[in-house]
Design a protein around this motif. Structure first.
Motif, short mmCIF file in Angstrom:
data_model
loop_
_atom_site.label_atom_id
_atom_site.label_comp_id
_atom_site.label_asym_id
_atom_site.label_seq_id
_atom_site.Cartn_x
_atom_site.Cartn_y
_atom_site.Cartn_z
N UNK A 178 9.40 -14.15 -14.70
CA UNK A 178 8.97 -13.07 -14.02
C UNK A 178 9.94 -13.01 -12.54
N UNK A 179 10.46 -11.80 -12.28
CA UNK A 179 11.41 -11.73 -11.18
C UNK A 179 10.51 -11.18 -9.94
N UNK A 180 10.71 -11.59 -8.86
CA UNK A 180 10.11 -11.19 -7.47
C UNK A 180 10.64 -10.42 -6.80
N UNK A 181 12.25 -9.84 -7.17
CA UNK A 181 13.15 -9.31 -6.57
C UNK A 181 12.37 -7.93 -6.00
N UNK A 182 12.36 -7.18 -5.03
CA UNK A 182 11.65 -6.12 -4.19
C UNK A 182 10.49 -6.00 -4.13
N UNK A 183 9.65 -7.27 -4.12
CA UNK A 183 8.24 -7.36 -3.80
C UNK A 183 8.06 -7.29 -2.43
N UNK A 184 9.23 -7.89 -1.42
CA UNK A 184 8.97 -7.65 -0.15
C UNK A 184 8.96 -6.12 0.45
N UNK A 185 10.03 -5.69 -0.54
CA UNK A 185 9.98 -3.83 -0.06
C UNK A 185 8.29 -3.22 -0.19
N UNK A 232 5.46 -4.88 -0.18
CA UNK A 232 4.57 -5.23 0.70
C UNK A 232 5.00 -4.58 2.14
N UNK A 233 6.06 -4.40 2.29
CA UNK A 233 6.61 -3.59 3.61
C UNK A 233 6.07 -2.28 3.61
N UNK A 234 6.40 -1.20 2.62
CA UNK A 234 5.80 -0.19 2.61
C UNK A 234 4.34 0.07 2.83
N UNK A 235 3.68 -0.96 1.88
CA UNK A 235 2.00 -0.94 2.21
C UNK A 235 1.78 -1.21 3.58
N UNK A 236 2.36 -2.21 4.25
CA UNK A 236 1.97 -2.56 5.67
C UNK A 236 2.37 -1.40 6.47
N UNK A 237 3.55 -0.64 6.48
CA UNK A 237 3.77 0.62 7.06
C UNK A 237 2.70 1.75 6.88
N UNK A 238 2.21 1.86 5.79
CA UNK A 238 1.16 2.87 5.56
C UNK A 238 0.06 2.36 5.87
N UNK A 239 -0.39 1.22 6.23
CA UNK A 239 -1.73 0.77 6.74
C UNK A 239 -1.71 1.00 8.21
N UNK A 240 -0.37 0.62 8.94
CA UNK A 240 -0.27 0.77 10.30
C UNK A 240 -0.43 2.53 10.60
N UNK A 241 0.23 3.37 9.84
CA UNK A 241 0.33 4.72 9.99
C UNK A 241 -0.98 5.27 9.90
N UNK A 242 -2.03 4.91 8.82
CA UNK A 242 -3.25 5.26 8.86
C UNK A 242 -4.22 4.82 10.01
#
Length: 110
Positions: free
Chosen positions: A1-8, A10-20
């Motif tokens: 299983x490849x984890x590349x892109x998972x930080x992106x 998580x970053x998008x989810x984090x930004x969405x939570x902050x905006x909410x």
């Protein structure tokens, strides 16, 4: 299983939570400001009505309406009990429901 892109992700989810959270805080802040504006109108209208109470109930409640309308709000009610005036001022309906504030004024007791 490849984890590349998972930080992106998580970053998008984090930004969405902050905006909410910011959006909710802005809504709450706006409602608090409106409630204070409506409260100020109710306080001033009650004092104005109490000052004009010797001229009669109609004059006193008319003065309360005049003050509330000049402040851009709606008078919900004006009641007189003895030398005490109770004024209700209604505001806009917000996401949290309708805004309404009551204020009373009259002679000091004691």
């Amino acid at each position: 299983m490849d984890d590349r892109g998972s930080a992106t992700v998580f970053g998008v989810v984090g930004i969405a939570v902050v905006v909410g959270v910011v959006a909710v805080c802005l809504q709450v802040g706006g409602v608090v400001v409106r409630r204070h504006e409506i409260g100020a109108a109710a306080d001033l209208a009650a004092v104005a009505a109490a000052a004009h109470l010797p001229d009669g109930v109609a004059v006193a409640c008319g003065r309360a309406r005049w003050v509330v309308e000049r402040m851009g709000e709606r008078l919900g009610g004006c009641a007189v009990s003895g030398w005490e005036v109770i004024v209700a001022v209604e505001g806009d309906v917000s996401v949290f429901g309708p805004l309404s504030v009551r204020a009373r004024a009259g002679p000091a007791e004691g």
